[in-house]
Design an enzyme around this catalytic site. Structure first.
Site, PDB file in Angstrom:
ATOM      1  CB  CYS A   4      -0.629  -0.081   1.434  1.00 21.05           C
ATOM      2  SG  CYS A   4      -1.583   1.618   1.567  1.00 21.05           S
ATOM      3  CB  CYS A   7       0.919   1.302   4.316  1.00 19.92           C
ATOM      4  SG  CYS A   7      -0.686   0.897   5.156  1.00 19.92           S
ATOM      5  CG  ASP A  30      -2.958  14.669  -4.456  1.00 18.58           C
ATOM      6  OD1 ASP A  30      -4.645  13.870  -3.799  1.00 18.58           O
ATOM      7  OD2 ASP A  30      -2.347  14.859  -5.360  1.00 18.58           O
ATOM      8  CG  HIS A  46      -4.498  -0.912   4.815  1.00 17.24           C
ATOM      9  ND1 HIS A  46      -4.274  -0.553   3.149  1.00 17.24           N
ATOM     10  CD2 HIS A  46      -4.812  -1.252   4.619  1.00 17.24           C
ATOM     11  CE1 HIS A  46      -4.237  -0.863   2.743  1.00 17.24           C
ATOM     12  NE2 HIS A  46      -5.163  -1.525   2.971  1.00 17.24           N
ATOM     13  CG  ASN A  87     -13.452  10.967  -3.526  1.00 18.51           C
ATOM     14  OD1 ASN A  87     -14.077  11.288  -3.595  1.00 18.51           O
ATOM     15  ND2 ASN A  87     -12.740  11.055  -4.060  1.00 18.51           N
ATOM     16  CB  THR A  95      -6.713   6.861  -7.417  1.00 19.42           C
ATOM     17  OG1 THR A  95      -6.646   7.242  -6.801  1.00 19.42           O
ATOM     18  CG2 THR A  95      -8.081   7.014  -8.806  1.00 19.42           C
ATOM     19  CG  HIS A  98      -4.306   3.526   3.604  1.00 17.28           C
ATOM     20  ND1 HIS A  98      -2.997   3.144   4.133  1.00 17.28           N
ATOM     21  CD2 HIS A  98      -4.951   4.797   4.450  1.00 17.28           C
ATOM     22  CE1 HIS A  98      -2.905   3.370   5.338  1.00 17.28           C
ATOM     23  NE2 HIS A  98      -3.483   4.338   5.624  1.00 17.28           N
ATOM     24  CG  HIS A 100      -7.044   9.158   0.195  1.00 15.75           C
ATOM     25  ND1 HIS A 100      -7.269   7.596   0.519  1.00 15.75           N
ATOM     26  CD2 HIS A 100      -7.368   9.466  -0.663  1.00 15.75           C
ATOM     27  CE1 HIS A 100      -7.948   7.370  -1.069  1.00 15.75           C
ATOM     28  NE2 HIS A 100      -8.192   8.900  -1.868  1.00 15.75           N
ATOM     29  CG  HIS A 102      -9.104  14.212  -0.967  1.00 18.27           C
ATOM     30  ND1 HIS A 102      -8.685  14.375  -2.605  1.00 18.27           N
ATOM     31  CD2 HIS A 102      -9.463  13.248  -1.798  1.00 18.27           C
ATOM     32  CE1 HIS A 102      -8.018  13.261  -2.838  1.00 18.27           C
ATOM     33  NE2 HIS A 102      -8.950  12.300  -2.608  1.00 18.27           N
TER      34      HIS A 102
HETATM   35  P1  AMP Z   1      -8.595   9.189  -4.960  1.00 18.41           P
HETATM   36  O1  AMP Z   1      -8.743   9.577  -6.242  1.00 18.41           O
HETATM   37  O2  AMP Z   1      -9.774  10.028  -3.889  1.00 18.41           O
HETATM   38  O3  AMP Z   1      -8.596   8.028  -4.275  1.00 18.41           O
HETATM   39  O4  AMP Z   1      -7.036   9.795  -4.916  1.00 18.41           O
HETATM   40  C1  AMP Z   1      -5.583   9.768  -4.217  1.00 18.41           C
HETATM   41  C2  AMP Z   1      -5.006  11.060  -4.650  1.00 18.41           C
HETATM   42  O5  AMP Z   1      -3.794  10.109  -3.735  1.00 18.41           O
HETATM   43  C3  AMP Z   1      -4.790  11.400  -5.540  1.00 18.41           C
HETATM   44  O6  AMP Z   1      -5.385  12.884  -5.826  1.00 18.41           O
HETATM   45  C4  AMP Z   1      -3.443  11.260  -6.204  1.00 18.41           C
HETATM   46  O7  AMP Z   1      -2.920  12.860  -6.543  1.00 18.41           O
HETATM   47  C5  AMP Z   1      -2.555  11.410  -4.925  1.00 18.41           C
HETATM   48  N1  AMP Z   1      -1.180  10.965  -4.774  1.00 18.41           N
HETATM   49  C6  AMP Z   1      -0.995   9.897  -5.407  1.00 18.41           C
HETATM   50  N2  AMP Z   1       0.134   9.078  -5.453  1.00 18.41           N
HETATM   51  C7  AMP Z   1       0.770   9.757  -4.065  1.00 18.41           C
HETATM   52  C8  AMP Z   1       1.770  10.530  -3.673  1.00 18.41           C
HETATM   53  N3  AMP Z   1       2.935   9.339  -4.418  1.00 18.41           N
HETATM   54  N4  AMP Z   1       2.644  10.756  -2.896  1.00 18.41           N
HETATM   55  C9  AMP Z   1       0.862  12.665  -2.593  1.00 18.41           C
HETATM   56  N5  AMP Z   1       0.016  11.891  -3.322  1.00 18.41           N
HETATM   57  C10 AMP Z   1      -0.576  10.940  -4.039  1.00 18.41           C
HETATM   58 ZN    ZN Z   2      -2.179   1.223   3.592  1.00 22.23          ZN
END
Ligand code: AMP
Ligand code: ZN
Length: 114
Positions: A4, A7, A30, A46, A87, A95, A98, A100, A102
């Site tokens: 993950c 994680c 982000d 997680h 989301n 996407t 885990h 999160h 925003h």
């Molecule tokens: P979601 O689409 O709600 O799952 O949001 C996932 C978010 O994670 C997206 O806004 C991505 O830009 C962000 N993201 C993906 N990889 C990374 C990373 N390595 N560091 C920081 N943010 C990330």
């Molecule tokens: Zn995780």
């Protein structure tokens, strides 16, 4: 869980621009910001999606919002406002699996979201 991304960010194995940390949560920038402030707040534990939350996670889930608001205020968005978004799965555009939060701020947001 071992693979993950979030994680690994929480553990410091993968670098990120951390803006807040405590025993239970980590907040970081982000990587592909959609607003002037775009921070992700995650629990260190997680949990793949909102569907996986149980009654035992109420304090953890509530704390996620409390940390999001605290970081928003620290970054100076208390007065103008901000948006906190969670989301879940494909239709909402999740996407990273885990959970999160925003924290988005620094511009005016449309309602309803696209
Ligand atoms: P979601 O689409 O709600 O799952 O949001 C996932 C978010 O994670 C997206 O806004 C991505 O830009 C962000 N993201 C993906 N990889 C990374 C990373 N390595 N560091 C920081 N943010 C990330
Ligand atoms: Zn995780």
């Amino acid at each position: 869980m071992g693979e993950c991304l979030f994680c690994k960010i929480a553990e410091g194995v993968i670098p990120a621009e951390h803006v807040y940390e405590d025993a239970d949560y980590v907040a970081f920038e982000d990587i592909n910001p959609k607003s002037p402030t775009h921070v992700l707040v995650i629990p260190r534990r997680h949990i793949a999606t909102l569907n996986d939350l149980t009654a035992e996670d109420r304090a953890l889930a509530g704390g996620l919002i409390e940390v999001g608001a605290k970081v928003a205020k620290r970054l100076g968005h208390e007065e103008n406002g901000y948006r906190l978004v969670l989301n879940c799965n494909a239709d909402a555009g999740q996407t990273v699996f885990h959970i999160h939060l925003h924290l988005m701020a620094g511009r005016t947001f449309a309602w309803p979201p696209g």
